[in-house]
Motif scaffolding. Sequence first.
Motif, mmCIF file in Angstrom:
data_model
loop_
_atom_site.group_PDB
_atom_site.id
_atom_site.type_symbol
_atom_site.label_atom_id
_atom_site.label_comp_id
_atom_site.label_asym_id
_atom_site.label_seq_id
_atom_site.Cartn_x
_atom_site.Cartn_y
_atom_site.Cartn_z
ATOM 1 N N GLY A 77 0.669 -1.226 -0.100
ATOM 2 C CA GLY A 77 -0.009 0.087 0.016
ATOM 3 C C GLY A 77 0.963 1.211 -0.110
ATOM 4 O O GLY A 77 0.436 2.225 0.489
ATOM 5 N N VAL A 78 2.000 1.285 -0.756
ATOM 6 C CA VAL A 78 2.743 2.243 -0.726
ATOM 7 C C VAL A 78 2.791 2.830 -2.293
ATOM 8 O O VAL A 78 2.910 1.988 -3.016
ATOM 9 N N ALA A 79 2.443 4.044 -2.799
ATOM 10 C CA ALA A 79 2.594 4.684 -4.019
ATOM 11 C C ALA A 79 3.337 5.813 -3.802
ATOM 12 O O ALA A 79 3.497 6.577 -2.911
ATOM 13 N N ARG A 80 4.111 6.103 -4.966
ATOM 14 C CA ARG A 80 4.808 7.348 -5.196
ATOM 15 C C ARG A 80 4.827 8.139 -6.683
ATOM 16 O O ARG A 80 4.565 7.413 -7.314
ATOM 17 N N THR A 81 5.093 9.335 -6.504
ATOM 18 C CA THR A 81 5.514 9.996 -7.733
ATOM 19 C C THR A 81 6.835 10.554 -7.943
ATOM 20 O O THR A 81 7.801 10.252 -6.845
ATOM 21 N N PHE A 82 7.177 10.842 -8.857
ATOM 22 C CA PHE A 82 8.869 10.995 -9.154
ATOM 23 C C PHE A 82 9.148 12.559 -9.377
ATOM 24 O O PHE A 82 8.303 13.081 -10.394
ATOM 25 N N LEU A 149 3.980 20.419 -18.755
ATOM 26 C CA LEU A 149 4.567 19.938 -17.507
ATOM 27 C C LEU A 149 3.556 19.740 -16.192
ATOM 28 O O LEU A 149 3.523 18.602 -15.394
ATOM 29 N N PRO A 150 2.840 20.996 -15.971
ATOM 30 C CA PRO A 150 2.199 20.663 -14.705
ATOM 31 C C PRO A 150 0.844 19.645 -14.762
ATOM 32 O O PRO A 150 0.553 19.027 -13.829
ATOM 33 N N ASP A 151 0.439 19.442 -15.838
ATOM 34 C CA ASP A 151 -0.596 18.350 -16.076
ATOM 35 C C ASP A 151 0.053 16.857 -15.958
ATOM 36 O O ASP A 151 -0.260 15.830 -15.490
ATOM 37 N N GLN A 152 1.423 16.954 -16.498
ATOM 38 C CA GLN A 152 2.075 15.613 -16.313
ATOM 39 C C GLN A 152 2.169 15.319 -14.720
ATOM 40 O O GLN A 152 2.226 14.307 -14.386
ATOM 41 N N ARG A 153 2.564 16.403 -14.067
ATOM 42 C CA ARG A 153 2.656 16.029 -12.408
ATOM 43 C C ARG A 153 1.363 15.626 -12.024
ATOM 44 O O ARG A 153 1.380 14.919 -11.133
ATOM 45 N N ARG A 154 0.145 16.345 -12.300
ATOM 46 C CA ARG A 154 -1.057 16.013 -11.998
ATOM 47 C C ARG A 154 -1.276 14.362 -12.225
ATOM 48 O O ARG A 154 -1.913 13.803 -11.689
ATOM 49 N N LEU A 155 -1.076 14.134 -13.563
ATOM 50 C CA LEU A 155 -1.150 12.679 -13.973
ATOM 51 C C LEU A 155 -0.369 11.833 -13.263
ATOM 52 O O LEU A 155 -0.723 10.695 -12.743
#
Lengths: 251, 299
Positions: A77-82, A149-155
């Motif tokens: 149950g861990v998820a991350r963004t980069f 870019l901002p949308d990629q971060r939201r994605l």
Amino acid sequence: MLRTEALSRAFGGLQALAELSLEVAPGEIFGLIGPNGSGKTTLFNVVTGVYPASAGRVWLGGEEITNLKPAQVIRRGVARTFQNLRIFQRMTVFENVWAAQHGLPTLRPRELVLPDRAAEAERRAEVRRLLEATGLADRAEMLAGGLPLPDQRRLELARALARDPALLLLDEPAGGMTPRETEAMAALIREVAAPGRTCMVIEHKMDMISALCGRLCVLNFGRKIAEGAPDAVLSHPDVLEAYLGHEAGDA
Amino acid sequence: MVDFIQNCLDGVMVGSSYALLAIGFTLIFGVMRRLNLSYGPSIMLGAFVGTLVYLEFQMGGFAVAVATVIGAVLAGIYVERLCFWAIRQGAAVASMVSSFAIWMQLEEIVTVFFPERTYPFPPLADRTAIEIGPFFLKLENLIMFACAAGLTVLLQVLLYRTRFGLALRAVSENPRAARFMGINIGRVTFWAFALASALGGVAAYLIIGTDAQITPLFGLWATFKGLIAMMLGGMGSIPGAILGGLLLGVVEAQSTWYLGTEYRDLAAYALLFLFLVFRPGGLMGQVAAERERAALRRV
């Protein structure tokens, strides 16, 4: 929820993390700040099993997860963004989030080739709900590589949420964003991502982090130099010193 | 002109089987970013399993096809375990060299059990041709083309409509991100190999069935055709692999007609050379690169 005990990680002679002990309580939004190269992303990488720890231990909700493989950590149950985005550029926005549901416990192996119509319709609805919540619904069929870019971060955030993680690790979710976009991302984290789960956020933007997080930890050269409520931490002399060097007096 | 069009028709049909081989290479290359030189020899081994069924049990076309595919899949999995699963991350050259070693091994194994130069294989169809206006279409070529086209459509459905396909595309695009989406990279790789080998098995059955005979050199031949077609199309692109296979087929058919059979392979290598010099990204490589650049501009 997440606890580290004297966690260390060295790369050759470089001590990226030095005996770091932290405790993140369930449901809180915990901030992680520090100058470049202070070990913030390394902490995420050690927690998620990308790098093994050189010493020390990590617990997730009472279970020790030190040096588990990424797949095993993810399953708990861990998820991350980069920080440097890792979206699937040649897939559509929808497919990016759809792919993130892979390996969820509710997904039976035979569904990989023969989808269960009812269950799959529900999952697709969930993907659409997440795209709606992150403001990407109208771009669902676009190739993800073409998003600004901002949308990629939201994605990336939507994709992490698709796994419905108990612990969400966000690595510079507002990196490269304008103040307005940063504010929108903070609202998104507060209202959509955080409810019902524990979050850890790495960020350089002090306004955002102090508005968002109940508690902060400041790292410098892999060591914890301060921890506590944002106001107290950000006025701590060691923190000013770490961020501003000898010009601290002028700030 | 009639000759030229006739050659194109023949070339496209034979090229459809090259396209299958190129797709097999592309699937493996796309997922692993490594070249599997043993691809041809492993499906050659499968074809000899088919020959065995044909000679020993006197079974007909369908049973031989099934045996060929099963043999090719088992041989492909053997290659995957030895060259790719056992040699993990970062050792792309080691994987390629060991796939070359397995190539030699598979060829040796087959020549031990099948010492003659050639063995009979059940023909795909009798030598009838269908006449359309001034053109002739050989029945066996039509069957080959129909099977290849059908499989390509099926593969497209698998890749774009199922979760397995989604996982395969995720791994081929960004394995490190895929890992964090809960995708089991080892398992996806395994099934990609099995799938590529199954496609190769069908291609082998169609091609060898057209010749009605098989030799252990088929492995070398299949690796060459598949590799050339993949390079022409652009490495890692399935539409590219299809186009590359068809182009190779057409160029071979034209050069056979206008220059003679002995120039067929020479023309294929010359074509590859021209591509490597003037269009190293292949037919679709350029498109992909252009699309990526356009995407970056928008960011």
